[in-house]
Write an enzyme that holds these catalytic residues in place. Structure first.
Site, PDB file in Angstrom:
ATOM      1  CE  LYS A  20      -4.532  -1.438   1.552  1.00  0.00           C
ATOM      2  NZ  LYS A  20      -4.460  -2.906   1.636  1.00  0.00           N
TER       3      LYS A  20
ATOM      4  CD  GLU B 117     -11.432   5.530   1.420  1.00  0.00           C
ATOM      5  OE1 GLU B 117     -11.526   6.702   1.038  1.00  0.00           O
ATOM      6  OE2 GLU B 117     -10.768   4.659   0.816  1.00  0.00           O
TER       7      GLU B 117
ATOM      8  CB  SER C 230      -0.530  -8.185  -1.409  1.00  0.00           C
ATOM      9  OG  SER C 230      -1.362  -9.048  -0.646  1.00  0.00           O
TER      10      SER C 230
END
Ligand SMILES: *Cc1c(COP(=O)(O)O)cnc(C)c1O
Length: 394
Positions: free
Chosen positions: A87, A109, A379
């Site tokens: 991320k 968010e 990931s």
């Protein structure tokens, strides 16, 4: 001259937003077009990716897992990136762009808190005030991530409306952006939302696939036969797939098949949007959506919070439609077994999201569908999931 960006993928994508947001999207698109190939911007971004995030992440040959599953497996180690997942690639890209745009404030968010944490890291690194909307229920469930964000100077705003979860947090963040567009950048966490987000986030995440191209050529002298990635919104999948779209490499997007247990009519059985979703509009884009016959959004369900999303990135919906990628899914129980396999055979504790990709390889390797060499995108790391896994073993 500005470069033309892809704003639609076949019939998917686009900008389905209130008129007041259009100037913000136009401004963001213009800045992104201006800086995406700018040498100064990219030098600075590469500095942060290397020295702050720890890139490049290794491509690791998983010897024991390969023997166990019967196919040669390489793991792309996004679990080793600062913060424990892919991320940060996106939030560093958008954070730097926000700085070049002169924005004074970042909002976002977050559901389980993973994207919020990556925003907090970027906000601190670039010295931009950061505020994260989070469903009130999620702030209780994910206290540690709230604390993590606060430690890094981010303000977490609990959202008490609706079901007090991710979708209410998205609504609040949108409302904030409408009211403060001039000073504020809205940092979307996956390849979703109105244009330019799906294209821009894909480009920032494509660093994953670009590295794999070089790394696999060094190790094998050729590209892999297939690449497998888990898919929530689709950013780690598009990031590793995109540099291989033109190559002869099969792409597998693994969604969460859920528990297989019967649920209420407001809930979907799973979050396998590519496999079973229907065309609709969600969060400013046209894409495949989990919805009932009245077009109401269903609440998705999975043991992996990051895969729990009722939509999917428009580019993935398009690539699935034209047959360039294969949508597939793994059940909660299969993901859990694969989680334990990777722990035991390789000494790597993967995120439950990533475990879905591993589980699919376990199932598909036997049929020969994956060819001889497969790359799995790991990931993220699984430390955040230990309580869930411990609970399941009881
Ligand atoms: C958020 C997350 C995902 C899902 O997001 P995508 O945009 O689909 O990549 C997958 N894995 C991990 C570890 C995550 O944190």
């Amino acid at each position: 001259m500005t470069l033309k960006l892809e704003s639609k993928f076949g019939k998917y994508g686009g900008q389905f937003v209130p008129e007041v947001l259009m100037p913000a999207l136009v401004e963001l698109t213009e800045y992104y077009e201006k800086y995406k190939d700018d040498a100064v911007f990219n030098d600075e971004l590469n500095h942060y990716l290397r020295d702050f995030a720890g890139r490049p992440s290794p491509l690791y040959f998983a010897k024991r897992l390969s023997r166990e599953y019967g196919v040669k497996i390489y793991l792309k180690r996004e679990d080793l990136i600062h913060g424990g997942a892919h991320k940060l690639n996106n939030t560093l890209g958008q954070g730097l762009l926000a700085k070049y745009m002169g924005k004074k404030r970042i909002i976002a968010e977050t559901g389980a808190g993973q994207h919020g944490t990556a925003c907090a890291m970027a906000g601190a690194a670039f010295d931009i005030k950061t505020e994260v909307y989070m469903g009130a229920k999620d702030t209780v469930r994910q206290r540690m991530n709230v604390y993590r964000m606060e430690l890094m100077g981010t303000k977490v705003i609990p959202v008490k409306s609706g079901s007090q979860t991710l979708k209410d947090a998205i609504n609040e963040a949108m409302r904030d952006w409408v009211a403060n567009v001039e000073t504020t950048h809205y940092m979307i966490g996956s390849v979703v939302g109105p244009h330019p987000f799906p294209t821009m986030v894909r480009d920032f995440q494509s660093v994953i696939g670009k590295e794999v191209r070089t790394q696999i050529l060094e190790k094998e002298g050729r590209f892999p036969d297939s690449i497998v990635a888990c898919t929530g919104g689709g950013s780690n999948a598009m990031g590793i797939f995109h540099p291989f779209i033109e190559e002869d490499v099969d792409l597998f997007a693994v969604e969460a098949g859920g528990s297989g247990m019967k649920t209420t009519e407001k809930e979907a059985l799973h979050s396998a949007t590519l496999c079973t979703g229907e065309d609709g509009i969600l969060h400013g884009m046209r894409t495949k959506v989990l919805q009932n016959k009245y077009g109401q959004i269903l609440e998705s369900s999975s043991i992996a919070a990051g895969l729990d999303y009722a939509g999917v990135g428009p580019e993935l919906a398009y690539l699935a439609d034209i047959g360039r990628l294969k949508p597939c899914n793994s059940m909660d129980s299969e993901a859990l077994l694969a989680f334990h396999d990777l722990c035991r055979f390789e000494g790597i504790i993967p995120a439950l999201e990533s475990s879905h990709a591993v589980a699919y390889v376990k199932r598909a390797a036997a049929s020969g569908e994956l060819g001889d060499i497969v790359v799995i995108n790991i990931s993220g790391r699984g430390d955040k999931d230990l309580e869930t896994v411990m609970g399941m073993r009881k």
